[in-house]
Design an enzyme around this catalytic site. Structure first.
Site, PDB file in Angstrom:
ATOM      1  N   CYS A 152       0.816  -1.219   0.000  1.00  0.00           N
ATOM      2  CA  CYS A 152       0.000   0.000   0.000  1.00  0.00           C
ATOM      3  C   CYS A 152       0.847   1.265   0.000  1.00  0.00           C
ATOM      4  O   CYS A 152       0.635   2.164  -0.810  1.00  0.00           O
ATOM      5  CB  CYS A 152      -0.983  -0.007   1.171  1.00  0.00           C
ATOM      6  SG  CYS A 152      -0.220   0.008   2.814  1.00  0.00           S
ATOM      7  N   HIS A 205      -2.025   1.107   7.005  1.00  0.00           N
ATOM      8  CA  HIS A 205      -2.535   0.996   5.643  1.00  0.00           C
ATOM      9  C   HIS A 205      -2.863   2.388   5.116  1.00  0.00           C
ATOM     10  O   HIS A 205      -3.346   3.236   5.865  1.00  0.00           O
ATOM     11  CB  HIS A 205      -3.781   0.109   5.603  1.00  0.00           C
ATOM     12  CG  HIS A 205      -4.228  -0.219   4.213  1.00  0.00           C
ATOM     13  ND1 HIS A 205      -3.484  -1.009   3.368  1.00  0.00           N
ATOM     14  CD2 HIS A 205      -5.326   0.150   3.515  1.00  0.00           C
ATOM     15  CE1 HIS A 205      -4.116  -1.110   2.201  1.00  0.00           C
ATOM     16  NE2 HIS A 205      -5.238  -0.414   2.267  1.00  0.00           N
ATOM     17  N   HIS A 258      -5.850   1.882  -3.565  1.00  0.00           N
ATOM     18  CA  HIS A 258      -4.836   1.348  -2.644  1.00  0.00           C
ATOM     19  C   HIS A 258      -4.431  -0.040  -3.113  1.00  0.00           C
ATOM     20  O   HIS A 258      -5.019  -0.578  -4.057  1.00  0.00           O
ATOM     21  CB  HIS A 258      -5.392   1.305  -1.215  1.00  0.00           C
ATOM     22  CG  HIS A 258      -6.578   0.396  -1.053  1.00  0.00           C
ATOM     23  ND1 HIS A 258      -6.570  -0.709  -0.258  1.00  0.00           N
ATOM     24  CD2 HIS A 258      -7.816   0.431  -1.625  1.00  0.00           C
ATOM     25  CE1 HIS A 258      -7.744  -1.313  -0.310  1.00  0.00           C
ATOM     26  NE2 HIS A 258      -8.527  -0.635  -1.142  1.00  0.00           N
TER      27      HIS A 258
END
Length: 166
Positions: free
Chosen positions: A70, A122, A138
């Site tokens: 990510c 994340h 993402h």
């Protein structure tokens, strides 16, 4: 010769996604029309670059079309447009200005605390905002580079913060 090879590998490792330019730490309140236009154009270019990577597989620490994690995806996209970001979602969450969810705009970074983590782990980039829904791109561990929404229960539950970089 062995030392030279070792040194070359170290240089490559530390420069792949290392920030080399100053990071933004405060909002610029009085943009000129020209600056706003340039920023809007840059954000659209970032989104175009990001969406060109849809479908690329997930790869831990990946920063190439062979696979992205990510933060590697975000770092690589921004670096390709001369905006330097660190290669860590946690460090990226310390870059730019934290903004309220209601202020979300295209190009902002959106952060999550997934898998029961207490620390941000994340990141994605906002590509669209519709009322109370944020759509972002993402790299997920299971599906690679995809587009998701904060209306999805997983992301609704794990949302942590938004940062404005540009």
């Amino acid at each position: 010769m062995k030392h030279l090879l070792y040194l070359s590998l170290l240089v490559l490792l530390f420069t792949s996604c290392k920030p080399t330019a100053a990071v933004i730490t405060s909002k610029k309140e009085n943009y000129t029309k020209s600056e706003k236009r340039n920023t809007s154009r840059l954000i659209e270019e970032l989104i175009d670059t990001a969406t060109e990577n849809i479908g690329i597989k997930y790869q831990y620490a990946g920063t190439t079309k062979a696979g992205y994690d990510c933060s590697g995806l975000i770092c690589t996209i921004f670096n390709s447009h001369n905006v330097q970001l660190p290669h860590s979602s946690y460090q990226q969450s310390k870059t730019g200005v934290v903004i309220d969810r209601e202020e979300a705009k295209k190009g902002d970074l959106i952060f999550f605390k997934t898998n029961g983590k207490t620390q941000i782990n994340h990141v994605g980039m906002v590509i669209e905002v519709n009322d109370d829904e944020i759509i972002f791109i993402h790299s997920s561990t299971s599906k690679g580079v995809i587009i998701s929404s904060t209306k999805e229960s997983y992301y609704k539950r794990t949302y942590a913060q938004l940062n404005r970089i540009l």
